[in-house]
Design an enzyme around this catalytic site. Structure first.
Site, PDB file in Angstrom:
ATOM      1  N   SER A 113      36.391  52.051  73.268  1.00 22.70           N
ATOM      2  CA  SER A 113      34.987  52.455  73.331  1.00 22.70           C
ATOM      3  C   SER A 113      34.905  53.802  74.017  1.00 22.70           C
ATOM      4  CB  SER A 113      34.169  51.427  74.117  1.00 22.70           C
ATOM      5  OG  SER A 113      32.856  51.920  74.382  1.00 22.70           O
ATOM      6  N   TYR A 143      32.285  46.062  80.943  1.00 25.86           N
ATOM      7  CA  TYR A 143      32.722  46.458  79.605  1.00 25.86           C
ATOM      8  C   TYR A 143      33.472  47.782  79.663  1.00 25.86           C
ATOM      9  CZ  TYR A 143      32.398  47.634  74.614  1.00 25.86           C
ATOM     10  OH  TYR A 143      32.683  47.982  73.310  1.00 25.86           O
TER      11      TYR A 143
END
Length: 261
Positions: A144, A157
């Protein structure tokens, strides 16, 4: 469409039941790979395999939880016995838990790392140790862009994706002598169920594209969300022979949202 270095190879794809993982699995199957589709959601991964087989492609379902080390070892053994030696691995399985740091529970943190970081470690370790004697293989972890830029409400995350990104680069360094390439594809905001779950209303996409100064978040310079196919195209390139001299690279696919950082 054939892409050199993919046709006829066994490709293990985690998180294959939905979103980016499903699209990656389909893209590889369409290019001639024998896809071993892995996901803890058994029904979803079996639906994908049925769809691929109906289209004349080769695929098999292997329901498994990537956060379970023993289950991962058993799953990879089964794939190598029943499908063939894994030559391509794409780590896509991911979990998102959001919220202010003070309200994140121990379970939120542990569960996020169990899938996003430990899962990548377990599957990559199991596959790389089998690739090494064969002196061939390509591994891609879908990370990500949050791994490189702090995000409000996304600490677990972002941290887990940063861990997976650096692990994959270290993997690439250690296994380069075995001719195994290890790379990362880091998406930005992509039109998936995970992304839509973050939206407050039907204008969620435009809000993401515009950015939010209060949250120190830039918008997307290209003015659109990524589609899962945009991420899959990057993965296909990196596992193909066209990328034969690329390893330990982090390819951002975020429309410029992190300004190339």
């Amino acid at each position: 469409m054939e892409v050199a270095g993919i046709t006829g190879k066994v490709a293990l794809v985690t998180g294959a039941a939905q979103g980016i993982g499903r699209t990656v699995a389909a893209a590889l199957a369409e290019r001639g790979a024998l896809v071993a589709a892995v996901d803890q959601h058994a029904e979803g991964v079996r639906d994908l395999v049925a769809e691929l087989r109906a289209g004349g492609h080769q695929a098999a379902a292997f329901p498994a939880d990537v956060s379970d080390s023993a289950a991962v070892e058993a799953m990879v053994d089964q794939i190598e016995r029943e499908v063939g030696p894994v030559e391509i691995l794409v780590n896509v399985a991911g979990l998102l838990r959001t919220g202010p740091i003070e309200s994140l529970s121990d379970e939120d943190w542990a569960a996020t790392f169990a899938v996003n970081a430990s899962g990548v470690f377990y599957v990559s370790r199991a596959v790389a140790r089998r690739m090494a004697p064969r002196r061939s293989g390509s591994i891609v972890t879908v990370g990500s862009n949050a791994a490189g830029v702090p995000r409000m409400q996304m600490s677990a995350y972002a941290a887990s994706k940063a861990a997976a990104t650096m692990f994959t680069k270290c993997l690439g360094l250690e296994y380069a002598r075995h001719n195994i390439r290890c790379n990362v594809v880091s998406p930005g905001s992509t039109d998936t169920a995970m992304q839509r779950a973050l939206w407050a209303d039907d204008d969620g996409a435009q809000a993401v594209i515009a950015g939010n100064l209060e949250e120190y978040r830039l918008g997307i310079p290209l003015g659109r969300l990524a589609l899962p196919s945009d991420i899959a195209d990057a993965v296909v390139f990196l596992v193909s022979d066209r990328a034969r001299h690329i390893t330990m690279h982090d390819l951002r696919v975020d429309g410029g949202a992190t300004l190339g950082m």
